[in-house]
Design a protein around this motif. Sequence first.
Motif, PDB file in Angstrom:
ATOM      1  N   ALA A  95       0.834  -1.210   0.000  1.00  0.00           N
ATOM      2  CA  ALA A  95       0.000   0.000   0.000  1.00  0.00           C
ATOM      3  C   ALA A  95       0.866   1.258   0.000  1.00  0.00           C
ATOM      4  O   ALA A  95       0.570   2.236  -0.708  1.00  0.00           O
ATOM      5  CB  ALA A  95      -0.927  -0.008   1.207  1.00  0.00           C
ATOM      6  N   LEU A  96       1.945   1.238   0.774  1.00  0.00           N
ATOM      7  CA  LEU A  96       2.858   2.378   0.827  1.00  0.00           C
ATOM      8  C   LEU A  96       3.532   2.613  -0.523  1.00  0.00           C
ATOM      9  O   LEU A  96       3.671   3.759  -0.972  1.00  0.00           O
ATOM     10  CB  LEU A  96       3.910   2.133   1.904  1.00  0.00           C
ATOM     11  N   TYR A  97       3.912   1.524  -1.178  1.00  0.00           N
ATOM     12  CA  TYR A  97       4.533   1.626  -2.510  1.00  0.00           C
ATOM     13  C   TYR A  97       3.575   2.272  -3.507  1.00  0.00           C
ATOM     14  O   TYR A  97       3.971   3.149  -4.296  1.00  0.00           O
ATOM     15  CB  TYR A  97       4.940   0.228  -2.984  1.00  0.00           C
ATOM     16  N   LEU A  98       2.303   1.859  -3.460  1.00  0.00           N
ATOM     17  CA  LEU A  98       1.300   2.427  -4.372  1.00  0.00           C
ATOM     18  C   LEU A  98       1.100   3.916  -4.107  1.00  0.00           C
ATOM     19  O   LEU A  98       0.919   4.705  -5.042  1.00  0.00           O
ATOM     20  CB  LEU A  98      -0.025   1.684  -4.222  1.00  0.00           C
ATOM     21  N   SER A 106      -4.456   7.625   3.191  1.00  0.00           N
ATOM     22  CA  SER A 106      -3.207   7.501   3.946  1.00  0.00           C
ATOM     23  C   SER A 106      -3.390   6.879   5.328  1.00  0.00           C
ATOM     24  O   SER A 106      -2.513   6.179   5.824  1.00  0.00           O
ATOM     25  CB  SER A 106      -2.546   8.880   4.101  1.00  0.00           C
ATOM     26  N   GLY A 107      -4.523   7.119   5.963  1.00  0.00           N
ATOM     27  CA  GLY A 107      -4.777   6.539   7.278  1.00  0.00           C
ATOM     28  C   GLY A 107      -5.710   5.353   7.240  1.00  0.00           C
ATOM     29  O   GLY A 107      -5.448   4.311   7.846  1.00  0.00           O
ATOM     30  N   SER A 108      -6.799   5.490   6.498  1.00  0.00           N
ATOM     31  CA  SER A 108      -7.861   4.476   6.520  1.00  0.00           C
ATOM     32  C   SER A 108      -7.427   3.140   5.938  1.00  0.00           C
ATOM     33  O   SER A 108      -7.828   2.084   6.433  1.00  0.00           O
ATOM     34  CB  SER A 108      -9.093   4.986   5.765  1.00  0.00           C
ATOM     35  N   ILE A 109      -6.585   3.160   4.893  1.00  0.00           N
ATOM     36  CA  ILE A 109      -6.194   1.893   4.271  1.00  0.00           C
ATOM     37  C   ILE A 109      -5.283   1.097   5.201  1.00  0.00           C
ATOM     38  O   ILE A 109      -5.401  -0.133   5.311  1.00  0.00           O
ATOM     39  CB  ILE A 109      -5.506   2.125   2.900  1.00  0.00           C
ATOM     40  N   PHE A 110      -4.378   1.788   5.897  1.00  0.00           N
ATOM     41  CA  PHE A 110      -3.503   1.096   6.850  1.00  0.00           C
ATOM     42  C   PHE A 110      -4.304   0.624   8.062  1.00  0.00           C
ATOM     43  O   PHE A 110      -4.032  -0.439   8.621  1.00  0.00           O
ATOM     44  CB  PHE A 110      -2.357   2.002   7.273  1.00  0.00           C
ATOM     45  N   SER A 111      -5.282   1.416   8.452  1.00  0.00           N
ATOM     46  CA  SER A 111      -6.177   1.011   9.538  1.00  0.00           C
ATOM     47  C   SER A 111      -6.935  -0.254   9.164  1.00  0.00           C
ATOM     48  O   SER A 111      -7.085  -1.169   9.979  1.00  0.00           O
ATOM     49  CB  SER A 111      -7.163   2.136   9.844  1.00  0.00           C
ATOM     50  N   LEU A 112      -7.402  -0.316   7.917  1.00  0.00           N
ATOM     51  CA  LEU A 112      -8.124  -1.499   7.427  1.00  0.00           C
ATOM     52  C   LEU A 112      -7.225  -2.732   7.430  1.00  0.00           C
ATOM     53  O   LEU A 112      -7.634  -3.818   7.873  1.00  0.00           O
ATOM     54  CB  LEU A 112      -8.648  -1.236   6.016  1.00  0.00           C
ATOM     55  N   ILE A 113      -6.002  -2.581   6.949  1.00  0.00           N
ATOM     56  CA  ILE A 113      -5.051  -3.703   6.886  1.00  0.00           C
ATOM     57  C   ILE A 113      -4.732  -4.216   8.287  1.00  0.00           C
ATOM     58  O   ILE A 113      -4.810  -5.418   8.562  1.00  0.00           O
ATOM     59  CB  ILE A 113      -3.751  -3.274   6.164  1.00  0.00           C
TER      60      ILE A 113
END
Length: 226
Positions: free
Chosen positions: A180-183, A195-202
């Motif tokens: 996700a960070l690479y994308l 930036s926050g929600s996707i990492f929270s989901l993972i």
Amino acid sequence: MVNLYNNITIRRITLMESTGVVGGIYKVCEWIMKLAYINILWGLFSLLGLVIFGFFPATVAMFTLIRKLLSNEDVPTFRTFWTTYKKEFKKSNSLGLVLVIIGFIFYIDLEFLRQSTGFLHLLYIPFLIMSLVYILIVLYIFPVYVHYDLKLLQVIKNAFFIMLLYPIYTIIAILISLVALYLMIKIPSLIVLFSGSIFSLIIMSCANLSFNKNDEKLQKSVQKVY
């Protein structure tokens, strides 16, 4: 006849939304919109607390919403975020203060040991490993915080044990987060929306797997006792 036709059409649309390829696309789009909305709220409410005091309650509110999404709980997004933000403001900032102090101590120690010579320099690697363990514990802090009703020290302790007992899910969370960070590096516009929600989901998804495994073990141990 017109009313009958309209009813049939509405039912077909509803059925398409819930099943098949169209239904899958609809759900994905719905999740994307919700994640973007939650991320915007997270950013705005972090700023509302001047970042220093807003980051931790906003992050707790974000993880709370993500947890409810994963549990298929239909809740009003803004109201739930705002209610959680206010309710957890003091407690989450107290937790944040503890985490920041511990992190700062690790940073100072690592810098000191890195520039030292002789025996002290040999302690750099052990302290580096301890720092990495601390970072892994922090990954589970917010999932544990929103999943269980615990005191601050219990939150940290449980995060440590979850991280220690289920390393495979931790590794999975880290690998997916790196993708996700690479994308986001390749597509900077994604940072604003996810930036926050996707990492929270993972992290919350992997944490839920750990929680479920832990609950299964506890149930089996209770059954053996009785």
